[in-house]
Design a protein around this motif. Sequence first.
Motif, mmCIF file in Angstrom:
data_model
loop_
_atom_site.group_PDB
_atom_site.id
_atom_site.type_symbol
_atom_site.label_atom_id
_atom_site.label_comp_id
_atom_site.label_asym_id
_atom_site.label_seq_id
_atom_site.Cartn_x
_atom_site.Cartn_y
_atom_site.Cartn_z
ATOM 1 N N CYS A 65 107.524 3.402 82.580
ATOM 2 C CA CYS A 65 108.933 3.117 82.286
ATOM 3 C C CYS A 65 109.089 2.122 81.137
ATOM 4 C CB CYS A 65 109.627 2.587 83.528
ATOM 5 S SG CYS A 65 109.605 3.748 84.912
ATOM 6 N N ALA A 66 108.220 1.120 81.090
ATOM 7 C CA ALA A 66 108.291 0.114 80.033
ATOM 8 C C ALA A 66 107.249 0.389 78.945
ATOM 9 C CB ALA A 66 108.076 -1.271 80.626
ATOM 10 N N GLY A 67 106.619 1.526 79.016
ATOM 11 C CA GLY A 67 105.554 1.869 78.076
ATOM 12 C C GLY A 67 104.638 2.905 78.704
ATOM 13 N N ALA A 68 103.490 3.124 78.086
ATOM 14 C CA ALA A 68 102.599 4.205 78.509
ATOM 15 C C ALA A 68 101.686 3.771 79.652
ATOM 16 C CB ALA A 68 101.752 4.664 77.332
ATOM 17 N N ILE A 69 101.436 4.720 80.548
ATOM 18 C CA ILE A 69 100.417 4.585 81.583
ATOM 19 C C ILE A 69 99.088 5.031 80.983
ATOM 20 C CG2 ILE A 69 99.619 5.498 83.806
ATOM 21 C CD1 ILE A 69 102.012 3.632 84.031
ATOM 22 N N SER A 70 97.994 4.373 81.350
ATOM 23 C CA SER A 70 96.685 4.779 80.846
ATOM 24 C C SER A 70 95.679 4.869 81.988
ATOM 25 C CB SER A 70 96.182 3.808 79.778
ATOM 26 O OG SER A 70 96.057 2.496 80.287
ATOM 27 N N SER A 71 94.666 5.704 81.768
ATOM 28 C CA SER A 71 93.529 5.872 82.684
ATOM 29 C C SER A 71 93.935 6.172 84.120
ATOM 30 C CB SER A 71 92.632 4.616 82.657
ATOM 31 O OG SER A 71 92.230 4.319 81.352
ATOM 32 N N PRO A 72 94.857 7.120 84.349
ATOM 33 C CA PRO A 72 95.222 7.439 85.737
ATOM 34 C C PRO A 72 94.098 8.200 86.441
ATOM 35 C CG PRO A 72 96.279 8.976 84.251
ATOM 36 C CD PRO A 72 95.585 7.959 83.377
ATOM 37 N N ILE A 182 108.531 31.138 84.303
ATOM 38 C CA ILE A 182 109.372 30.497 83.299
ATOM 39 C C ILE A 182 108.483 29.850 82.249
ATOM 40 C CG2 ILE A 182 111.423 30.102 84.694
ATOM 41 C CD1 ILE A 182 110.436 27.236 85.214
ATOM 42 N N ILE A 183 108.911 29.953 81.017
ATOM 43 C CA ILE A 183 108.269 29.289 79.883
ATOM 44 C C ILE A 183 109.352 28.464 79.197
ATOM 45 C CG2 ILE A 183 107.175 29.614 77.635
ATOM 46 C CD1 ILE A 183 105.983 32.209 78.702
ATOM 47 N N PHE A 184 109.026 27.246 78.844
ATOM 48 C CA PHE A 184 110.023 26.389 78.217
ATOM 49 C C PHE A 184 109.342 25.284 77.442
ATOM 50 C CE2 PHE A 184 109.107 24.897 82.454
ATOM 51 C CZ PHE A 184 108.957 23.528 82.323
ATOM 52 N N ALA A 185 110.092 24.703 76.521
ATOM 53 C CA ALA A 185 109.633 23.532 75.772
ATOM 54 C C ALA A 185 110.186 22.288 76.439
ATOM 55 C CB ALA A 185 110.091 23.612 74.323
ATOM 56 N N ALA A 186 109.303 21.346 76.722
ATOM 57 C CA ALA A 186 109.741 20.093 77.322
ATOM 58 C C ALA A 186 110.635 19.341 76.341
ATOM 59 C CB ALA A 186 108.539 19.234 77.696
ATOM 60 N N PRO A 187 111.622 18.635 76.840
ATOM 61 C CA PRO A 187 112.490 17.877 75.936
ATOM 62 C C PRO A 187 111.739 16.731 75.279
ATOM 63 C CG PRO A 187 112.927 17.279 78.211
ATOM 64 C CD PRO A 187 111.967 18.433 78.259
ATOM 65 N N SER A 188 112.240 16.317 74.151
ATOM 66 C CA SER A 188 111.703 15.116 73.509
ATOM 67 C C SER A 188 112.313 13.906 74.207
ATOM 68 C CB SER A 188 112.047 15.105 72.017
ATOM 69 O OG SER A 188 111.398 16.178 71.361
ATOM 70 N N VAL A 189 111.480 13.064 74.748
ATOM 71 C CA VAL A 189 111.963 11.922 75.537
ATOM 72 C C VAL A 189 111.335 10.635 75.036
ATOM 73 C CG1 VAL A 189 112.358 13.348 77.592
ATOM 74 C CG2 VAL A 189 110.146 12.222 77.273
ATOM 75 N N GLY A 190 112.056 9.552 75.195
ATOM 76 C CA GLY A 190 111.550 8.245 74.807
ATOM 77 C C GLY A 190 110.949 7.476 75.959
ATOM 78 N N GLN A 191 111.047 8.030 77.169
ATOM 79 C CA GLN A 191 110.528 7.396 78.374
ATOM 80 C C GLN A 191 110.072 8.506 79.308
ATOM 81 O OE1 GLN A 191 113.368 5.695 81.377
ATOM 82 N NE2 GLN A 191 112.464 3.740 80.744
ATOM 83 N N ASP A 192 108.995 8.296 80.057
ATOM 84 C CA ASP A 192 108.527 9.324 80.991
ATOM 85 C C ASP A 192 109.691 9.821 81.841
ATOM 86 O OD1 ASP A 192 106.051 8.902 79.949
ATOM 87 O OD2 ASP A 192 105.138 8.131 81.794
ATOM 88 N N THR A 193 109.793 11.127 81.955
ATOM 89 C CA THR A 193 110.973 11.756 82.564
ATOM 90 C C THR A 193 110.549 12.849 83.524
ATOM 91 O OG1 THR A 193 112.261 11.305 80.561
ATOM 92 C CG2 THR A 193 113.118 13.004 82.041
ATOM 93 N N ARG A 194 111.286 12.990 84.622
ATOM 94 C CA ARG A 194 110.981 14.017 85.618
ATOM 95 C C ARG A 194 111.953 15.192 85.492
ATOM 96 N NH1 ARG A 194 111.083 11.386 91.080
ATOM 97 N NH2 ARG A 194 113.326 11.620 90.874
ATOM 98 N N LEU A 195 111.397 16.407 85.499
ATOM 99 C CA LEU A 195 112.179 17.633 85.552
ATOM 100 C C LEU A 195 111.809 18.371 86.839
ATOM 101 C CD1 LEU A 195 112.318 16.930 82.481
ATOM 102 C CD2 LEU A 195 112.186 19.375 82.010
#
Length: 666
Positions: A65-72, A182-195
Motif C-alpha cells: 500500500c505504501a510501496g512495493a512488497i518484496s521476496s514474498p 475471459i481475457i483482459f488487460a489489467a488496469p494501470s494502477v499506482g497502488q496494488d489493487t484487487r479485482l
Amino acid sequence: MRAAVLTLSLSLALAACGGGGGAGSTPPAPGPSPTGICASGAAFVVSADTSVDVGKTATAMVAGCAGAISSPVWAQTSGPAVSLLSAKSQAISFDAAAAGTYGFQVSFRDPAGVQQTVPVSITAAAPASPSAVTVRGEPSVFSGGSTSFRMWIPAGVSVSSVRWEQTEGPAVTLNTEDPQRIIFAAPSVGQDTRLTFRATVTLTTGATDSDTQTLLVQALPTPPAGQLFGSSNPASRVYPYRATSPWATQLSNCVYSPALFFNGGTTNLCTMNTLPLLGQETNGAQPTVDQVMNRVLVSNDWMGEVFERFLREQDTAGDFRQMLKATTAIVIGGRVRPSFYWSATGAIYLDANTVWLDAAQRDTVSEVPDPRSALAPNLQYLGLWRYTLNNQQVPFSVPLNSRGARPIEQLRYRLGELLYHELTHANDFMPPAVHLTVNRGVPVFQAIPASLPSDRLAASFPLASQEMFGLARSKFFSPGTTTDLQNAYTPLQVGGTFFANDRATDEYNYAIPPGSTPQTSREDIAMLVAEFFMSYRYGVLRDVGFTNKPAVINSGNDLIVAWGQRGRAGAANIKPRVQQAIGEIAPWLPAGAANTLPAPIQMRAGESWTANTVLPTVPGGSFKLTQLEDFIERDRVEFEWMLNNRNYGHGHWIPPDLRQIQGGLR
C-alpha cells in the motif's frame, strides 16, 4: 457460500471486504467497486477468503500500500495438503478439494524493508450440491499486463448458459470469445489493487452455480524514459529460480526488468562483464545442468523444475547446453508470448505453455493469445506444417478445454523444436567461434560481429523467389495488406512453383523485418537448423504443404494439398545449406551430419492434409488442427513489428537509437 474476504493491515486489525458467489442461486452482481484493497494509512494488507465451498477456488494475497512488497513466500501450516504453484508471488490460489481449515503464512519484506510474517486461514465447507464450476488462473499480474481466467465445468454436467462479470476493482474490458474464458488487460494502477470476477453457469435443470476468482494487480514504479519492456510488451513477474545462484542479482536486474531502458544513447543494459555469456563462464566448455539452471528466471518454481528435468532427461546429447553457451539467461514465464531471443539482453524468453506437464501447472499459464493473429486474410492458400514420426503427427498441444497431462518425453517435440530455433538465433548473433574473443565491456548487441552465419548462408546459398519474399513481408509483417496479384495466387502457384523451385524449407525462411539492413533473413538459418536437429536427434520429419483456404475448417479433411513435402531439408539442393548452417551453429557435430537427412517424400496432390499424414502408402491416419500458435513459429520478429513498427537489428528488435551504435541496426 464463499464468505467475506478477510483483510489484515499493518496493524493486523480485521476488516470485511469484498464478497462472492457460491453454490446454488447467484444474486445479480454489483457493479465494479472503485474502492481499493488498501486501508487508509496501511503500509500493506494481507487479504484472503475466510471460507469457500469445497470444489471452489480459494485465494489469498499480500498487497503493498505504501510501496512495493518484496521476496514474498507462502507456506502451508495446517489443513488438507494443497500444492501452492505460485508460492513465491504476492498471491496464491488453490482448489479447496476437501472440507477443513487451511492454514498458511506469508513472509515478505514490507515497503519499508521490514521482514514480516502474517498467518492466514481459509475454511472450506461442503456445499448443499456438488460444484458445477471452478474458476482457475494465475492470481496476480503486473499493472497493465494481460491475463486470463477459465471456468472449468465437470464432465457430465449439462450447462445451458454461462456468464462472466466483474464484481470488484477498476472496470476492465472482458474478451469472452471463448465463453468459458475471459481475457483482459489489467488496469494501470499506482497502488496494488484487487479485482474480482464471477463466473456463473446455468444448468439445464434451471439451477445455477458460480465461483469467483480474485486477482491482485501489482503496481510498478514510474517507468524510465526509453523503457525497453514498456506498455506494449511489458515484463511480467519473474525471479531467479535458484535464489543462491551466483548470478541471482544480475538476473534480476539485467534481463527482464521494467527498469531497463535505452534513451538517447544512454542505457542500463548490462555488459558481459556484469552478466557474461554462459560460454564465457565455462571458458567454452559444455555447461553443466547446474550452470544452466543458475541462469534461469521463472514466474513459478515448477517451470524451473520441469526445465531442469527436461535438460537432465531429454538433452542426453548435450545440444541444448552447447547452444545455451550463446545466452546470458533463460526466462520462462507464464505471460511470455511469443517466445523469443533478444540480442539486447542476450537472453531467451520461453513461453511456459511449452513447458507444463499437468493441468495444475497449465492453470498458472496465461491463455492470452499470440498477438499475431491476422494472417493475410485475402490470400487464397494456407501454408501448413507439422512434425511426424512413423506416419503419425507428433503431439504438440493438449486442447485448451481439456485438463489433460503430457509426459516429459512429449516436450522434446514442442519445447525441443522451440529451443533449437531460438538458440540458433542466439548462436547466429553470437557465434560459438567468437564467445571468448568479443569485448565483454559492452552489452551483447554491441558485440555482435559484422558478418553472421546467416549472412554467410545467404551469400553462399541465397534464396531466389521474390514472390515468396513478398508474401512473407505481407503475411508476417503487414497482415491485411496483400496486393491484388498476391491475392490471386493459387495454392499450386505458391507451393508448386514459387516455393518448390527454391531451396527454403518453409514460408518463414523468407521472413525479413522491414527496415533491416542487410536484407538477410535470420529465420532461414533457424528454420534449417531446427528441422535438421528434430530429424537427427528424434527421428521426426517436418511436413510443409500448401492447401486451399476454405471459409470453414472443421478438420484437416477440408484442406486439400496442392503441393507438399515431408522432410524437405533432405533435398539435394538444400542439404548443402543445412551443412553450412550446422557447421557454424553446432560445430560439435560430426562432419557431414547433414547427410543423415533422408530424401524428402512428396505429398499426394489432390488429397487432404489428413490423408497425407501417411506417406507414401495408402491414405489414412488422423490429424487434428492445432491452435493458431502451432501453425506459425512463435518469434519476436513480427511480434514487435506488428505492435510497434519499430526498427530491427539482426532480425530482432533493437531500440531505434541504437541504429547509430556499432553493432546496432545495419
